[in-house]
Design a protein around this motif. Structure first.
Motif, mmCIF file in Angstrom:
data_model
loop_
_atom_site.group_PDB
_atom_site.id
_atom_site.type_symbol
_atom_site.label_atom_id
_atom_site.label_comp_id
_atom_site.label_asym_id
_atom_site.label_seq_id
_atom_site.Cartn_x
_atom_site.Cartn_y
_atom_site.Cartn_z
ATOM 1 N N PRO A 8 0.800 -1.231 0.000
ATOM 2 C CA PRO A 8 0.000 0.000 0.000
ATOM 3 C C PRO A 8 0.829 1.276 0.000
ATOM 4 C CG PRO A 8 -0.940 -1.581 1.537
ATOM 5 C CD PRO A 8 0.384 -2.136 1.099
ATOM 6 N N LEU A 49 1.023 3.240 -3.313
ATOM 7 C CA LEU A 49 -0.055 4.198 -3.573
ATOM 8 C C LEU A 49 0.101 5.444 -2.714
ATOM 9 C CD1 LEU A 49 -2.798 4.993 -4.825
ATOM 10 C CD2 LEU A 49 -3.896 3.782 -2.929
ATOM 11 N N ARG A 57 -5.827 -0.177 7.061
ATOM 12 C CA ARG A 57 -5.253 -0.023 5.726
ATOM 13 C C ARG A 57 -6.334 0.281 4.684
ATOM 14 N NH1 ARG A 57 -0.274 1.677 5.960
ATOM 15 N NH2 ARG A 57 1.234 0.188 5.162
ATOM 16 N N ILE A 58 -7.508 -0.314 4.843
ATOM 17 C CA ILE A 58 -8.598 -0.064 3.890
ATOM 18 C C ILE A 58 -9.038 1.400 3.960
ATOM 19 C CG2 ILE A 58 -11.036 -0.567 3.400
ATOM 20 C CD1 ILE A 58 -10.395 -3.488 4.222
ATOM 21 N N GLN A 95 -7.178 3.896 4.826
ATOM 22 C CA GLN A 95 -6.111 4.683 4.208
ATOM 23 C C GLN A 95 -6.176 4.607 2.685
ATOM 24 O OE1 GLN A 95 -2.816 2.783 6.225
ATOM 25 N NE2 GLN A 95 -2.545 4.534 7.590
ATOM 26 N N LEU A 96 -6.422 3.407 2.173
ATOM 27 C CA LEU A 96 -6.537 3.248 0.718
ATOM 28 C C LEU A 96 -7.671 4.110 0.172
ATOM 29 C CD1 LEU A 96 -5.975 -0.616 0.419
ATOM 30 C CD2 LEU A 96 -4.480 1.160 -0.496
ATOM 31 N N ILE A 152 -7.163 7.157 -2.532
ATOM 32 C CA ILE A 152 -7.858 7.139 -3.819
ATOM 33 C C ILE A 152 -8.613 8.461 -4.002
ATOM 34 C CG2 ILE A 152 -9.760 6.059 -5.094
ATOM 35 C CD1 ILE A 152 -8.823 3.378 -3.856
#
Length: 589
Positions: free
Chosen positions: A113, A116, A187-188, A190-191, A195
């Motif tokens: 991750p 990104l 983490r999700i 943060q993703l 995005i």
């Protein structure tokens, strides 16, 4: 553009290849796992961030170019991903028998991750400013790494969730670590944020949103997330602890928060013991201490790990005047942790501890004042270790982070014994001055090497009943740096123990056996054999145990092994063989 791309690939390879090859020769990072994923995640963040700034400066001249920036860099990203992954898999297979699945999971959740995250921040900076882009990116990198220090300093927690690191459990002594639902959810989130940040960067480029507005949105989101982290269980403040533990009792010098599972009588004893040890500590240190200490007592290591981290290690935060204990073993460590807080009165640095955060000095003074290691004084334990061949250099022990290079009990005992020698010989007043200004010659008119010589002469005159078996029990263990697949083994063993406690002995047996095959840990072998006993597989357990026992003859588990083997012989009606081991244990004791 091709030339730039080739230069970037070459630069990236020249960074990632040597670093990952070097890691193959160092413990913990020589396999694909948590530590190696953190290191590569940091490199990913920096490399792709620099790449994003460079690429956007030279190649993005239209909205179409901006929309295809990932497509332009797909080769760069793939090569960067594959270098550590391939070398990590190769090293894991070559140097260990650790399962690859856990290492790959850490790599996927912690390292990948960051590609990104770093790339998006680089692009966002490129859209906001035209000058000092690289300096700004590096400043943001260090700011992100600084945030956990803010949480550590002002909150009770010692664990942290962080954009770049992912997650840190608290101390190196906490081996039990895995990718759990909380880390995945972190983490999700943060993703999703990054995005959205990519989308905002694109809108800035197309001039449909002002730079100032986008910057305000991003900063506000980050600040709000920081303050709501305790509500999402990504950090822990005192308010969360009070709501979770519920029990509270006040004494003259303590405010004690304790788990609601601890009954009132136990809590009263807890409070009395706090005051008893406090009086001993302030008398031994010759110091006044009027501030209240906050003591937080958890039901067990699992509750402690969940709320503040460091499940197995009791800890103190002198600058906050806080100590953290596990209830089943609080009486073994309470006095030690109180010393840490009281010593903060003459400590230095923002953390109110020894100068330069010297671990040997910090733990040495606590061990010296506590002066009780399982019923032995620190001098008796040091003499036992010294006579049994567990010798270390005091000068080296007090230098840098060498304290952590030995098995923990060895470092703690020698540091405590040496500090107690200084206190008893030269007075506690000089010791308190030394604590905040580690200059041995200034206060003792002798350098550390000379003081070490004096100490070892003193140690020779200490009388202790010598028993090499007792010394092996206390000092024969391994540091985490010398264990095989330490984190995976600790987590899988914990799961196997849960199966055993749930009465699922067949599943537990298979799970313990699997862990033992790659880790060789005593805990896994012990669990395997106890599972076999529950399944009444006495003969096979005896045969397997007999074939493995020699691997532990030089470890602290030798005596547990002999006791369990004696029990197995009894179960198999081999009374003479059982008697041999039982008699041997009596003689060794």
């Amino acid at each position: 553009m091709k030339l730039i791309s080739n230069k970037s690939l070459l630069f990236t390879s020249l960074i990632l290849l040597p670093v990952n090859i070097m890691m193959m020769f160092f413990p913990l990072v020589n396999i694909l796992g948590y530590e190696s994923s953190v290191i590569n995640g940091i490199l990913f963040f920096l490399l792709v961030g620099f790449r994003a700034i460079s690429f956007s400066s030279n190649n993005i001249i239209s909205a179409q170019d901006y929309g295809n920036h990932f497509r332009h860099n797909i080769t760069f990203v793939l090569i960067m991903l594959l270098i550590p992954l391939i070398l990590g898999i190769f090293s894991t297979i070559l140097f260990s028998e650790c399962p690859l699945s856990d290492g790959i999971l850490f790599y996927l959740v912690i390292a990948i991750p960051n590609i990104l995250f770093g790339y998006t921040i680089g692009l966002f900076i490129s859209q906001l400013i035209k000058r000092f882009r690289y300096i700004t990116f590096v400043a943001i990198f260090f700011l992100i790494l600084l945030i956990p220090l803010i949480e550590f300093y002002f909150h009770p927690q010692v664990y942290f969730y962080n954009l770049i690191i992912g997650f840190f459990p608290g101390t190196i002594y906490d081996e039990d670590m895995t990718v759990d639902g909380l880390l995945l959810s972190y983490r999700i989130l943060q993703l999703a944020f990054f995005i959205a940040l990519l989308f905002i960067s694109h809108r800035i480029f197309s001039r449909s949103i002002k730079k100032s507005v986008s910057l305000i949105i991003v900063i506000a989101t980050v600040i709000v997330f920081f303050f709501i982290k305790p509500f999402l269980n990504y950090s822990t403040d005192l308010n969360r602890l009070e709501k979770s533990l519920k029990g509270k009792i006040h004494t003259e010098h303590f405010e004690i928060l304790y788990s609601s599972s601890i009954d009132n009588n136990a809590a009263l004893y807890l409070a009395q013991l706090h005051e008893y040890y406090f009086e001993q500590v302030i008398q031994n240190l010759g110091i006044g201490f009027n501030e209240k200490i906050i003591s937080i007592v958890f039901r067990d290591e699992n509750e402690k790990r969940k709320l503040i981290g460091a499940g197995r290690a009791d800890i103190a935060k002198p600058w906050l005047r806080q100590i953290f204990l596990n209830y089943p073993t609080f009486d073994e460590t309470l006095k030690h942790e109180i010393v840490h807080v009281v010593a903060g009165k003459f400590g230095t640095t923002p953390f109110k501890v020894a100068e330069n955060l010297n671990p040997a000095m910090i733990e040495g003074i606590a061990m010296a004042i506590e002066n009780d290691y399982d019923g032995f004084t620190v001098h008796q334990m040091a003499k036992m270790a010294f006579n049994s061949g567990y010798k270390i250099s005091i000068e080296r022990l007090f230098s840098g982070l060498n304290f952590f290079s030995n098995y923990s009990s060895i470092s703690y005992i020698y540091a405590g014994s040496f500090i107690k020698y200084l206190s008893d010989t030269y007075g506690v007043a000089k010791l308190k001055q030394l604590y905040s200004d580690i200059d041995f010659y200034k206060y003792y008119e002798k350098d550390l090497s000379k003081l070490e010589e004096e100490y070892k002469l003193f140690l020779k005159n200490i009388v202790v009943e010598q028993n090499i078996n007792t010394a092996q029990l206390y000092f024969g263990g391994k540091t985490i740096f010398k264990k095989h697949c330490a984190r995976t083994a600790a987590y899988k063993t914990k799961k196997a123990i849960y199966l055993f406690q749930s009465g699922k002995y067949t599943e537990a047996e298979a799970s313990f056996h699997n862990v033992y095959k790659y880790s060789g840990s005593y805990q896994a072998l012990n669990g395997l054999l106890n599972s076999s006993i529950k399944l009444k597989k006495y003969n096979s357990a005896e045969r397997y145990f007999s074939s493995e026992k020699n691997k532990f003859m030089g470890s602290p588990y030798k005596y547990n092994m002999e006791l369990l083997l004696g029990d197995l012989y009894v179960l198999n009606d081999k009374i003479d063989s059982a008697k041999f081991y039982y008699d041997s244990l009596i003689v060794q004791n």
